[in-house]
Scaffold this active site. Sequence first.
Site, short mmCIF file in Angstrom:
data_model
loop_
_atom_site.label_atom_id
_atom_site.label_comp_id
_atom_site.label_asym_id
_atom_site.label_seq_id
_atom_site.Cartn_x
_atom_site.Cartn_y
_atom_site.Cartn_z
CG ASP A 487 15.91 -6.24 -39.11
OD1 ASP A 487 16.14 -7.04 -38.19
OD2 ASP A 487 16.81 -5.59 -39.68
CD GLU A 490 15.44 -8.08 -32.25
OE1 GLU A 490 15.59 -8.91 -33.18
OE2 GLU A 490 15.43 -6.85 -32.44
#
Length: 952
Positions: A487, A490
């Site tokens: 997770d 980005e």
Amino acid sequence: MASFYLAVLLIALTPCRLEAVEDIVRFDCYPDDGATQQLCEARGCAWEETQNPKAPKCFYWAPYGYRMDGNIRDTALGSSVTLRRLNTPARYVNSADVDPVTLDVEMHTAKRLRIKFYDGDNQRFEVRDKMPHIPAATGKAPSQEYIVSFRQSGPTSAFALRVTRTATRAALWDTSVGGLTFSDQFLQISTKLPSSYVYGFGEHERDNYRHNMDWRTWGMFTRDEAPGPPSNGVNKNLYGMHPFYLCVEDDGKAHGVLLLNSNAMEVALQPTPAMTFRTIGGVLDFYMFLGDGPEDVVRQYTEFVGRPFMPPYWGLGFQLCKWGYGSLDVVKDVVKEMQDFNIPHDVQYGDIDYMERQMDFTIDPVNYQGLPEFVDQIRRDGMRYVIILDPAITTNETEPYPPYTNGTELDVWIKNGDDTSQPLIGKVWPYYPGVTVDPDAEWDYKVENYNAYSVFPDYFHADIDRWWGNFIKDFYNTLKFDGLWIDMNEPTNFVHGSVNGCSNNKWDNPPYLPKILGPNIYSKTLCMNSEHGGTKHYNTHSLYGWSQAEPTQKALREVTGKRGIVFGRSTFPSAGHFEGHWLGDNTAKWDHLHKSIIGMLDFGLFGMPYVGADICGFFFDSQPDLCQRWMELGAYYPFSRNHNWVLGAPQHPTHWDGAIADAARDSLQTRYTFLPYLYTLFYQAHTQGSTVVRSLMHEFIEDKHTWSIDRQFLWGPALLISPVLDQGAMDVTAYFPKARWYDYYSVNSERQGREVADAGQGRSLSLPCDMDCIPVHIRGGHVIPTQGHANTTVYSRRKPLGLIVALDEAGEASGSLFWDDGEDIDTVGSNSYRMITFSVTATTLDITVERDGYTPDPELHYETIQVFGSPAMPTDVTVNGQNAMDNIVKKTADKVWHLEGLSLSMAEDHKITWTLPDNNASGAEVSRARPVALLLAAMAVVLANVNGHVFT
């Protein structure tokens, strides 16, 4: 359209404007904010007002861009041409246009070509260099299904490139609209399209699967941003970056195009139909895939970027997670409730609260004391456990923290661009040691006062396996996880750029910022001038999550010796080769049911079939009616997981005093019944590149109505799911393309196998559907393998098998079953699997073992065969030559019959034959008789309405 072509011709040949220019032929020459006539004309472009507020006022008119210089050169892969810049104003003073530019056209296969614009004199970043698994072309294809032509009307005119489909003469690409720009930090190309049926690009939230071409611009740059409506006029760019689109041509042929570029970019769609790509770095590296239809395009695309990984069988079971269970005792209670309510539950999760202060490779010693022993117990019970790992590593520990100290020794951190001897420092989840966190404090206060300084691993680093891989292996010795959830990759940063912000440099302040969420390119992430992977983060930012996936998958397989699952939030083309994806931090609201279908369809195009949304919603409190409908829909997500946030009320299926438990159980039991079919679809995706969840148009491209359907979807070619998506609705309008369709309901078994009336020619029907139903239909012509359900796949895989034979108009059907041990790493490559085919022709079902490289223990048997669409009850049935009339059971009128009580070994071939009454002797006779009956019925309708009289 005549005026359109006239306008294009004028753009190509002369700067003189003879008449007002229609909106649809305008290509934006000033996509920046603050366009004025003066600024527009300074770029050598035309300014003209328009009544459409979405259409550009500033647009290309005189020749702009590049001209061909010299002859077209033959190369080993195709052709090459040198382009020289026309004498037009530079778009950005501080981003000089490149001159010359080289254009290569490579004809890789009969259906795949590459179009690459690049700077031959200077080294620019290319994504291809980071993807060694992508196949390289070895020579020019001996024949092609496309023609590539270069056009230029004169030495001062802009050149144009055109790609035409040979068979139909459809122009798939046509760049004659002008505007090619190739500068240091601004690259642009526009092309006309053969139709307005465009799909793909991501990751975004959209209202429809098919793109709206009404002057929409979509930014692409990986960002920690939850799905939601546009913000400040910008369509949100979410976690992943997929510059790939599918275009369906007017005749049903299709093609796909990938721009292999990882710099921040946007694509502008307009009703011409046309699109414009703008990116702020790298090269323009396009790959085009010509297909007979959408499914063919996806197969070619995944052949190029990498076939999807094969999930373990247990990864198709139902999964449950909550950020903020708070303690292991709560997790134990949830697991026990699921068992008490007899609801299938294969996988339990640990979100960041299982960690000590949210630090990787730790366990909270107070709230999760005893977690390893609990995991050992549920694994003995047939369940699995998956943990989350985040990339950011805290630097502020008072005691040695091995992930940080060892990473520093190996020098694996992303570097500060202003001082590359030091790592870039940001803030993410880990808390400072020894602080007491006020849970009610404002977010910014928490970040400033509680969140520790963090560094970020460089997953391109040569020693990343020694660091990341080894810590995964070491942690497995403590906690026997079965999968890894990566997770925040980005990558996310809770401060903008770094704890010290970002310096004034061209990477963090580019001359043009695509339509991405800002206000800065480094918002919520790292400074773009930081360094990793041998280049600036400016180039590799959107590759970060992708670069984490492969070493994570590798480490998981090495330590467990099994396939396991890896799924991540931030993705890029080819990520499906290594991982699955969930659709991010959605919200518990009704419209996110529909949008989850669009997301699944998108990621099917992107080659990531292992996908699903957080069932019942991540943010805010779900409600029982919403959660019930979502559980029914989510039972048909390939990746089926219920998950919500730390501040949300519980929403697992047994919550609300079990009010939705029965519906959740029924839907999940139906899912588990179909798991052999779903697993076979994943085998086909893994080996052939086909989609798992697919749009109706993939199967019914001849029916143009299916090209815009996104409230229904298919599992493979045979299973149609038409969920209720609106609050309070007790029916659903479903479209049935031309075929025979049969009901399959888990709630009302008496309706199973009933043919849908009036669905044979393609039409919409209103289906009653109370809170306990989800319409599921089986398409005629297919044989679907099934299996008895259980609460985990460990036990369902031992249950008897069954077959659903759904006959088509000709009384025929076919299907297949892939079966292996469900978790070994490469059963396909080692041929350690069983492949079985099913074929029905002329009232005979043949079950054939095509490959027998795996033997289940215990051996499995077919117990039930259900036949849908039979014109009559058979007068005789034999199984392997033996009479089986005693096994036949009649169901729902005269079109459905079952063979029950069988015990046919899965390891052997079988032949089942049946005889119909003389007037229904074979499926072929049924096929011949049916059109006559339909004609007579149609004549009766016509006669019944002549002059208002009824004829009998």
